[in-house]
Design an enzyme around this catalytic site. Structure first.
Site, PDB file in Angstrom:
ATOM      1  N   ASP A  95       0.825  -1.209   0.000  1.00  0.00           N
ATOM      2  CA  ASP A  95       0.000   0.000   0.000  1.00  0.00           C
ATOM      3  C   ASP A  95       0.858   1.257   0.000  1.00  0.00           C
ATOM      4  O   ASP A  95       0.650   2.160  -0.813  1.00  0.00           O
ATOM      5  CB  ASP A  95      -0.916   0.008   1.228  1.00  0.00           C
ATOM      6  CG  ASP A  95      -1.788  -1.231   1.300  1.00  0.00           C
ATOM      7  OD1 ASP A  95      -2.724  -1.331   0.490  1.00  0.00           O
ATOM      8  OD2 ASP A  95      -1.531  -2.101   2.142  1.00  0.00           O
ATOM      9  N   TYR A 143       5.579 -15.346  -0.852  1.00  0.00           N
ATOM     10  CA  TYR A 143       4.947 -15.726   0.403  1.00  0.00           C
ATOM     11  C   TYR A 143       5.431 -17.113   0.831  1.00  0.00           C
ATOM     12  O   TYR A 143       5.954 -17.889   0.025  1.00  0.00           O
ATOM     13  CB  TYR A 143       3.421 -15.729   0.243  1.00  0.00           C
ATOM     14  CG  TYR A 143       2.864 -14.387  -0.159  1.00  0.00           C
ATOM     15  CD1 TYR A 143       2.792 -13.340   0.752  1.00  0.00           C
ATOM     16  CD2 TYR A 143       2.426 -14.160  -1.465  1.00  0.00           C
ATOM     17  CE1 TYR A 143       2.293 -12.101   0.386  1.00  0.00           C
ATOM     18  CE2 TYR A 143       1.921 -12.923  -1.851  1.00  0.00           C
ATOM     19  CZ  TYR A 143       1.859 -11.891  -0.922  1.00  0.00           C
ATOM     20  OH  TYR A 143       1.377 -10.666  -1.301  1.00  0.00           O
ATOM     21  N   PRO A 149      16.038   0.112  -0.554  1.00  0.00           N
ATOM     22  CA  PRO A 149      15.019   1.157  -0.705  1.00  0.00           C
ATOM     23  C   PRO A 149      14.298   1.036  -2.035  1.00  0.00           C
ATOM     24  O   PRO A 149      14.809   0.434  -2.991  1.00  0.00           O
ATOM     25  CB  PRO A 149      15.840   2.453  -0.635  1.00  0.00           C
ATOM     26  CG  PRO A 149      17.118   2.083   0.038  1.00  0.00           C
ATOM     27  CD  PRO A 149      17.381   0.662  -0.362  1.00  0.00           C
ATOM     28  N   GLU A 179       1.933  -5.688  -5.421  1.00  0.00           N
ATOM     29  CA  GLU A 179       1.493  -4.919  -6.585  1.00  0.00           C
ATOM     30  C   GLU A 179       2.624  -4.087  -7.179  1.00  0.00           C
ATOM     31  O   GLU A 179       2.868  -4.130  -8.378  1.00  0.00           O
ATOM     32  CB  GLU A 179       0.322  -4.024  -6.208  1.00  0.00           C
ATOM     33  CG  GLU A 179      -0.233  -3.240  -7.391  1.00  0.00           C
ATOM     34  CD  GLU A 179      -1.648  -2.734  -7.153  1.00  0.00           C
ATOM     35  OE1 GLU A 179      -1.902  -1.563  -7.435  1.00  0.00           O
ATOM     36  OE2 GLU A 179      -2.491  -3.522  -6.701  1.00  0.00           O
TER      37      GLU A 179
END
Length: 390
Positions: free
Chosen positions: A22, A183, A239, A258
């Site tokens: 996000d 994952y 970063p 994403e």
């Protein structure tokens, strides 16, 4: 809240739900709107630590200003620090986050353009609903911005109009370099077993704990080890500004999320997408929609498509291959790696032939019927900046 300015002011809101997806998209979006469109951007976030993980030199306290972006604290649905911020011409809520009443009042007071920046999808419904308005209870319109991979969608976030041309790390080397950021799950041990038996040496660079903790102990002891044709090592977190270069140093990418998903495509490298798992395997429809579009746009032999599809479905929990099927699929992709690489470059070129999301947003605003001074400011500024309306 101060009076409106002559330069478009964008209020951008982010709720950090899981890991860095996000905030990664929101920070990249904020910088694109500021750098490519020249807007004044204020980003509200509820997890400064998450931003500082991907932007290590970000301020330690809020409010603050960093890299041309005003940073403020907020709590979804409760409150937002609006003190001294110019009134908005456009308000963007990322991924349907819940705006406080004070922000909703500011939207209506200035008649700002209101957008919900949605999750990325190649599904037909996402393309159909792109830029559609949803009338609120009082009749005020909120528009849905659907990022995507086709010209009819909201496009993708990128910094330049020129694709990178960086040689793969493995070119001229005997070892093939794989990057894994996914994952947790049992599939990683099975894939490692297949990689151990390949004729070409493989170096697996593992980012993050979930994959690392899913590997057999004999491969992770003392920070990484070699076994047969496979060598495993840990990849340090980098970063966001360095992530593209990191991807470009590898031959094959296995990524999640994403922002990482998009950066892998823009890198021009062959890749797998470890999509976030949903109940009733709803994620498989989203996965299938993307790869169906991908393989229609590139030239690849049927055996490459079949091998990739079989492994992609196993990675994402749709089925389990036998040891022989898994080994054969990986053998096909690695033996035909030059063709696999060419397909990835074709997809990269397909994406770069399209305009980016920020440019599409500016063009869409030009076509939107002017309904308020906020609309007029956005359209006037787009005309000054020279954005072309399709």
């Amino acid at each position: 809240m101060k009076n409106p300015t002559s330069i478009p002011v964008c209020w951008l809101f982010c709720t950090v739900i899981d890991n860095f997806g996000d905030i990664g998209v929101s920070w990249r979006l904020a910088r694109q709107l500021q750098q490519r469109l020249g807007w004044q951007v204020c980003l509200w976030l509820d997890d400064l630590a998450a931003l500082r993980t991907i932007v290590p030199d970000a301020p330690e306290k809020l409010p603050a200003r960093h890299d041309g972006i005003e940073l403020r604290a907020w709590q979804a649905g409760v409150q937002a620090d609006m003190q001294g911020i110019p009134a908005p011409h456009i308000v963007i809520e990322t991924f349907a986050c819940d705006l406080p009443d004070t922000v909703l009042s500011a939207i209506r007071q200035t008649r700002a353009v209101w957008l919900n920046w949605e999750y990325l999808s190649a599904e037909d419904w996402a393309v159909r609903t792109h830029a559609m308005s949803s009338l609120q209870a009082d009749g005020y319109p909120k528009y849905f911005w659907q990022m995507g991979f086709v010209p009819e969608s909201g496009g993708l976030l990128r910094e330049t109009d020129t694709p990178p041309d960086v040689p793969c790390r493995g070119e001229g080397e005997s070892s093939l370099h794989l990057f894994a950021f996914g994952y947790a799950g049992g599939v990683w041990a099975k894939w490692c077993a297949a990689w151990q038996d390949t004729p070409q040496p493989i170096t697996l660079h593992v980012a993050g704990n979930p994959v690392w903790q899913s590997l057999p102990n004999d491969l992770t002891e003392h920070g990484g080890a070699a076994k047969s044709s496979l060598h495993v090592c840990r990849q340090d977190f980098v970063p966001q500004s360095e992530f593209d270069r990191l991807l470009q140093r590898h031959d094959v990418l296995i990524i999640r999320g994403e922002d990482s998903f998009v950066r892998a495509q823009l890198s021009g490298r062959p890749f797998f997408w470890h999509i976030y798992s949903q109940e009733a395997q709803a994620h498989l429809d989203k996965l299938d929609a993307f790869w169906q579009l991908y393989w229609r746009q590139v030239q690849a032999a049927d055996d490459i498509v079949r091998a990739h599809t079989a492994l992609s479905l196993e990675l994402n929990g749709a089925h389990t291959l036998s040891d022989g099927e898994r080994a054969a699929a990986w053998r096909t992709l690695l033996l035909r790696r030059e063709e696999w690489q060419r397909a990835a470059r074709q997809w990269q070129q397909y994406l770069y032939a399209q305009s980016d999301a920020a440019t599409r947003l500016a063009q869409w605003l030009c076509r939107l019927p002017a309904q308020s001074p906020a609309h007029e400011c956005l359209q006037r500024y787009a005309a000054i900046k020279g954005y072309i309306v399709d």
